[in-house]
Design an enzyme around this catalytic site. Structure first.
Site, PDB file in Angstrom:
ATOM      1  N   THR A 133     -12.167   3.664  -6.550  1.00  0.00           N
ATOM      2  CA  THR A 133     -13.717   2.641  -6.744  1.00  0.00           C
ATOM      3  C   THR A 133     -14.680   3.604  -7.027  1.00  0.00           C
ATOM      4  OG1 THR A 133     -12.106   1.182  -5.132  1.00  0.00           O
ATOM      5  CG2 THR A 133     -14.794   0.805  -5.677  1.00  0.00           C
ATOM      6  N   ASN A 215     -15.294  -7.107  -4.333  1.00  0.00           N
ATOM      7  CA  ASN A 215     -15.482  -6.995  -2.989  1.00  0.00           C
ATOM      8  C   ASN A 215     -16.501  -7.364  -2.105  1.00  0.00           C
ATOM      9  OD1 ASN A 215     -12.955  -5.519  -2.855  1.00  0.00           O
ATOM     10  ND2 ASN A 215     -13.469  -3.466  -2.332  1.00  0.00           N
ATOM     11  N   GLY A 260     -13.339 -13.808  12.343  1.00  0.00           N
ATOM     12  CA  GLY A 260     -12.695 -12.617  13.032  1.00  0.00           C
ATOM     13  C   GLY A 260     -14.123 -11.909  13.773  1.00  0.00           C
ATOM     14  N   CYS A 267     -12.757  -0.316   2.833  1.00  0.00           N
ATOM     15  CA  CYS A 267     -13.384  -0.453   1.346  1.00  0.00           C
ATOM     16  C   CYS A 267     -14.751  -1.204   1.566  1.00  0.00           C
ATOM     17  CB  CYS A 267     -12.406  -1.236   0.648  1.00  0.00           C
ATOM     18  SG  CYS A 267     -10.960  -0.152   0.116  1.00  0.00           S
TER      19      CYS A 267
HETATM   20  N1  NAD Z   1      -7.271   1.724   0.665  1.00  0.00           N
HETATM   21  C1  NAD Z   1      -7.300   0.610  -0.186  1.00  0.00           C
HETATM   22  O1  NAD Z   1      -6.809  -0.409   0.388  1.00  0.00           O
HETATM   23  C2  NAD Z   1      -7.764   0.914  -1.306  1.00  0.00           C
HETATM   24  C3  NAD Z   1      -7.672  -0.191  -2.382  1.00  0.00           C
HETATM   25  C4  NAD Z   1      -8.467  -0.378  -3.564  1.00  0.00           C
HETATM   26  C5  NAD Z   1      -9.052   0.657  -3.824  1.00  0.00           C
HETATM   27  N2  NAD Z   1      -9.456   1.882  -2.744  1.00  0.00           N
HETATM   28  C6  NAD Z   1     -10.061   2.899  -3.649  1.00  0.00           C
HETATM   29  O2  NAD Z   1      -9.042   4.096  -3.977  1.00  0.00           O
HETATM   30  C7  NAD Z   1      -9.804   5.377  -3.744  1.00  0.00           C
HETATM   31  C8  NAD Z   1      -8.566   5.943  -2.713  1.00  0.00           C
HETATM   32  O3  NAD Z   1      -8.704   5.299  -1.416  1.00  0.00           O
HETATM   33  P1  NAD Z   1      -7.243   5.510  -0.457  1.00  0.00           P
HETATM   34  O4  NAD Z   1      -7.487   4.602   0.689  1.00  0.00           O
HETATM   35  O5  NAD Z   1      -6.067   5.673  -1.129  1.00  0.00           O
HETATM   36  O6  NAD Z   1      -7.810   7.130   0.008  1.00  0.00           O
HETATM   37  P2  NAD Z   1      -6.996   8.066   1.140  1.00  0.00           P
HETATM   38  O7  NAD Z   1      -8.051   8.644   1.700  1.00  0.00           O
HETATM   39  O8  NAD Z   1      -6.128   7.226   1.637  1.00  0.00           O
HETATM   40  O9  NAD Z   1      -6.207   9.052  -0.001  1.00  0.00           O
HETATM   41  C9  NAD Z   1      -6.994  10.011  -0.798  1.00  0.00           C
HETATM   42  C10 NAD Z   1      -5.648  10.857  -0.985  1.00  0.00           C
HETATM   43  O10 NAD Z   1      -6.556  12.055  -1.696  1.00  0.00           O
HETATM   44  C11 NAD Z   1      -6.168  13.492  -1.505  1.00  0.00           C
HETATM   45  N3  NAD Z   1      -7.020  14.298  -2.043  1.00  0.00           N
HETATM   46  C12 NAD Z   1      -8.503  14.512  -1.507  1.00  0.00           C
HETATM   47  N4  NAD Z   1      -9.028  15.586  -2.263  1.00  0.00           N
HETATM   48  C13 NAD Z   1      -8.134  15.724  -3.349  1.00  0.00           C
HETATM   49  C14 NAD Z   1      -8.023  16.968  -4.442  1.00  0.00           C
HETATM   50  N5  NAD Z   1      -9.045  17.682  -4.424  1.00  0.00           N
HETATM   51  N6  NAD Z   1      -6.908  16.906  -4.853  1.00  0.00           N
HETATM   52  C15 NAD Z   1      -5.815  16.186  -4.668  1.00  0.00           C
HETATM   53  N7  NAD Z   1      -5.678  15.315  -3.382  1.00  0.00           N
HETATM   54  C16 NAD Z   1      -6.860  15.133  -2.787  1.00  0.00           C
HETATM   55  C17 NAD Z   1      -6.265  13.281   0.196  1.00  0.00           C
HETATM   56  O11 NAD Z   1      -5.389  14.432   0.751  1.00  0.00           O
HETATM   57  C18 NAD Z   1      -5.660  11.832   0.448  1.00  0.00           C
HETATM   58  O12 NAD Z   1      -4.006  12.025   0.507  1.00  0.00           O
HETATM   59  C19 NAD Z   1     -11.035   4.862  -2.945  1.00  0.00           C
HETATM   60  O13 NAD Z   1     -11.997   5.062  -4.151  1.00  0.00           O
HETATM   61  C20 NAD Z   1     -10.762   3.470  -2.410  1.00  0.00           C
HETATM   62  O14 NAD Z   1     -12.097   3.076  -2.539  1.00  0.00           O
HETATM   63  C21 NAD Z   1      -8.701   1.986  -1.934  1.00  0.00           C
HETATM   64  O1  UPG Z   2      -9.686 -14.157   6.136  1.00  0.00           O
HETATM   65  C1  UPG Z   2     -10.024 -12.985   6.441  1.00  0.00           C
HETATM   66  C2  UPG Z   2      -9.708 -12.105   5.456  1.00  0.00           C
HETATM   67  C3  UPG Z   2     -10.020 -10.617   5.806  1.00  0.00           C
HETATM   68  N1  UPG Z   2     -10.998 -10.487   6.982  1.00  0.00           N
HETATM   69  C4  UPG Z   2     -11.462  -9.103   7.347  1.00  0.00           C
HETATM   70  O2  UPG Z   2     -11.902  -8.489   5.994  1.00  0.00           O
HETATM   71  C5  UPG Z   2     -11.430  -7.202   6.079  1.00  0.00           C
HETATM   72  C6  UPG Z   2     -10.992  -6.903   4.873  1.00  0.00           C
HETATM   73  O3  UPG Z   2      -9.716  -7.444   4.951  1.00  0.00           O
HETATM   74  P1  UPG Z   2      -8.574  -7.291   3.579  1.00  0.00           P
HETATM   75  O4  UPG Z   2      -9.554  -7.518   2.234  1.00  0.00           O
HETATM   76  O5  UPG Z   2      -7.497  -8.098   3.709  1.00  0.00           O
HETATM   77  O6  UPG Z   2      -8.330  -5.646   3.529  1.00  0.00           O
HETATM   78  P2  UPG Z   2      -8.460  -4.398   2.616  1.00  0.00           P
HETATM   79  O7  UPG Z   2      -7.338  -3.726   2.776  1.00  0.00           O
HETATM   80  O8  UPG Z   2      -9.784  -3.727   3.158  1.00  0.00           O
HETATM   81  O9  UPG Z   2      -8.700  -4.865   1.048  1.00  0.00           O
HETATM   82  C7  UPG Z   2      -9.940  -5.263   0.620  1.00  0.00           C
HETATM   83  O10 UPG Z   2     -10.456  -3.898  -0.041  1.00  0.00           O
HETATM   84  C8  UPG Z   2      -9.553  -3.035  -0.801  1.00  0.00           C
HETATM   85  C9  UPG Z   2     -10.410  -1.957  -1.267  1.00  0.00           C
HETATM   86  O11 UPG Z   2     -11.270  -1.979  -2.051  1.00  0.00           O
HETATM   87  C10 UPG Z   2      -9.303  -4.192  -2.066  1.00  0.00           C
HETATM   88  O12 UPG Z   2      -8.481  -3.431  -3.247  1.00  0.00           O
HETATM   89  C11 UPG Z   2      -8.722  -5.550  -1.609  1.00  0.00           C
HETATM   90  O13 UPG Z   2      -8.665  -6.287  -2.843  1.00  0.00           O
HETATM   91  C12 UPG Z   2      -9.644  -6.052  -0.397  1.00  0.00           C
HETATM   92  O14 UPG Z   2      -9.261  -7.481  -0.264  1.00  0.00           O
HETATM   93  C13 UPG Z   2     -10.612  -6.959   7.431  1.00  0.00           C
HETATM   94  O15 UPG Z   2     -11.581  -6.419   8.486  1.00  0.00           O
HETATM   95  C14 UPG Z   2     -10.501  -8.172   7.716  1.00  0.00           C
HETATM   96  O16 UPG Z   2      -9.952  -8.127   9.125  1.00  0.00           O
HETATM   97  C15 UPG Z   2     -11.156 -11.415   7.749  1.00  0.00           C
HETATM   98  O17 UPG Z   2     -11.909 -11.261   8.831  1.00  0.00           O
HETATM   99  N2  UPG Z   2     -10.810 -12.712   7.627  1.00  0.00           N
END
Ligand code: NAD
Ligand code: UPG
Length: 455
Positions: A133, A215, A260, A267
């Site tokens: 992101t 988000n 909640g 995120c």
């Molecule tokens: N976690 C989510 O639900 C979610 C969903 C959508 C988007 N995103 C976005 O995706 C991105 C990654 O999020 P995440 O939750 O997977 O992160 P994370 O911290 O779980 O994983 C990141 C990984 O990158 C590795 N890393 C760090 N520096 C590195 C380097 N120089 N070379 C190779 N590997 C390296 C780390 O060791 C780690 O395993 C962020 O921008 C986040 O905002 C996260």
């Molecule tokens: O009805 C609801 C739904 C969610 N939450 C809270 O909202 C937060 C985020 O929840 P959720 O969105 O389910 O989890 P994430 O895994 O953080 O996912 C969000 O953030 C990700 C990272 O950007 C995006 O990819 C997803 O689309 C987006 O839903 C948490 O604290 C939840 O407990 C509530 O309180 N009530």
């Protein structure tokens, strides 16, 4: 449903995924499942070693099965060197952390450092994809860091939610692909073709912005719901009935309406802060989003006040049992968890907190972690619930009542059955519920926390 590597034929496309966290590992395993040959790289040697042994370092439903299928088919492999991973890749996905910087903006240092590192090693005509992101304008900065005019940078933000990551990746509401080069966009979109998903192909700035807009919109919606819960509780309405009635309107819908302890996770907090910052940088004061962020903190403080109120307004030396530490159920992720923040605040106010969470086995940040939900309750003055793990609703409430020294339950997720709690002799309060023994909030909390002294 069991998934095997033979579900989708080999595409012959070489994909590299850099970063094997929640997003990278899910994306890598799912892309291999879709038929692509995927090499995942991670800077953590321990993580790569674990993945090579078939050990999944995160708690995510269905991911182990997919990683195992990918590895046994030879389509999914793990390395520690980014350069080894990219040299034969047609498409390189950057799935690196973009945490919140001191000024609220997204810290792009890892993304830009990796781009600079891999630039010279990329295959002629490769495509680099930002799946992290990242704020509007980042694709151009990544292109500059790569220093490769023949390589296009595409934005393909990820929308999976933790706890349902595999399901979300394989059944997306939409795939967003942003590029200023049509053929690069087409090559990235083609990777997802087996999903037959709705695909939004757009310019790169719009794709980057869609992620933050989504988000931020969801966070604002939850802030609204939590504020309505407070209004309901004060006025005699019930938020469950109110959200059921609201959600029946097709323009509103039923998802994302559960009150909640305030939204959190890895995120929403950082992405809302980054969008506020990006807006400022472009001369716009996003006051609505700023207000939602502030109201979210205020809401959590309101629930903290209930817990403090439950023990008479002063938690110093009192024992608080806390069920749940993760930011939501279905994940082991503690990043920006409202439940953990409640625990920290309670400790700052002088309470002794003993928590239980099904995914947490060791003490966290000095918070004592019990082995079971009931063990956490032993001799506690109050029970608070911070995460909506379904198993909490299965616990025998009469045993809870016997274990507790006090009799109040502050359920910040509305997971327990209020009549059953009352029948067990507990004084139960939730979030926005009608007529279930409201506990007075503690006005002393604000002063104590803001002033830095115990109440
Ligand atoms: N976690 C989510 O639900 C979610 C969903 C959508 C988007 N995103 C976005 O995706 C991105 C990654 O999020 P995440 O939750 O997977 O992160 P994370 O911290 O779980 O994983 C990141 C990984 O990158 C590795 N890393 C760090 N520096 C590195 C380097 N120089 N070379 C190779 N590997 C390296 C780390 O060791 C780690 O395993 C962020 O921008 C986040 O905002 C996260
Ligand atoms: O009805 C609801 C739904 C969610 N939450 C809270 O909202 C937060 C985020 O929840 P959720 O969105 O389910 O989890 P994430 O895994 O953080 O996912 C969000 O953030 C990700 C990272 O950007 C995006 O990819 C997803 O689309 C987006 O839903 C948490 O604290 C939840 O407990 C509530 O309180 N009530």
């Amino acid at each position: 449903m069991s998934r095997t590597s033979s579900d989708h034929p080999d595409s012959g496309v070489q994909v590299c995924v850099i970063g094997t966290g929640y997003v990278g590992l899910t994306a890598g395993a799912c892309l291999a499942y879709l038929g692509h040959r995927v090499t995942c790289a991670d800077a953590s040697a321990d993580r790569v070693a674990a993945l090579r042994r078939g050990t999944i370092p995160i708690y995510e439903a269905g991911l182990d099965e997919l990683v195992e299928a990918g590895a046994s088919s030879g389509r999914l492999s793990f390395v520690t060197s980014n350069l080894d991973a990219v040299h034969d890749a047609d498409v390189v996905f950057l799935c690196l952390p973009t945490p919140q910087d001191a000024d609220g903006s997204a810290d792009l240092s890892r993304v830009l450092a990796v781009a600079a590192e891999i630039g010279a090693s990329l295959k002629e005509g490769a495509v680099v994809v930002n799946k992290s992101t990242v704020p509007v304008g980042t694709a151009a900065r990544v292109a500059e860091a790569l220093g490769r005019p023949d390589v296009h940078v595409v934005s393909n933000p990820e929308f999976l939610a933790e706890g349902s990551a595999v399901r979300d990746f394989l059944n997306p509401d939409r795939v967003v692909v942003g590029s200023d080069d049509a053929s690069a966009a087409e090559r990235v979109a083609a990777l997802y073709a087996p999903l037959d998903a709705r695909t939004v192909v757009t310019d790169v700035a719009s794709a980057e912005t869609i992620k933050y807009a989504s988000n931020a919109y969801l966070a604002i919606r939850l802030t609204f719901v939590n504020s309505m819960a407070a209004v309901c509780e004060a006025s005699g309405a019930d938020i469950r009935a109110v959200t059921e009635g609201m959600g029946a309107d097709r323009r509103i819908g039923t998802a994302f309406l559960k009150p909640g302890p305030g939204w959190g996770g890895s995120c929403f907090p950082k992405d809302t802060a980054a969008l506020v910052r990006t807006s400022e940088e472009h001369g716009f004061d996003f006051s609505l989003l700023r207000a939602a962020v502030d109201a979210n903190a205020q809401h959590r403080r309101w629930l903290l006040g209930k817990i403090v109120g439950a023990v008479g307004g002063d938690v110093r030396g009192r024992r608080v049992a806390l069920w749940g530490l993760t930011f939501k159920a279905g994940t082991d992720d503690l990043r920006d968890s409202p439940a953990l923040e409640l625990a920290h605040d309670l400790v700052a106010l002088g309470a002794q907190v003993r928590a239980y969470d099904p995914t947490v086995t060791t003490d966290v940040d000095g918070i004592d972690v019990a082995r079971s939900a009931l063990a956490a309750c032993e001799d506690a003055d109050v029970l608070a619930i911070g995460t909506e793990w379904p198993e909490f609703s299965e616990v025998d409430l009469s045993e809870v009542a016997s274990a507790l020294a006090g009799d109040v339950v502050v359920d910040c997720r509305n997971v327990l059955d209020a009549p059953a709690a009352a029948a067990a002799g507990l004084l139960y309060t939730g979030v926005g519920l009608r007529g279930v023994g409201v506990v007075p909030t503690s006005a002393a909390v604000d002063a104590a926390l803001d002033g830095g002294t115990a109440a």
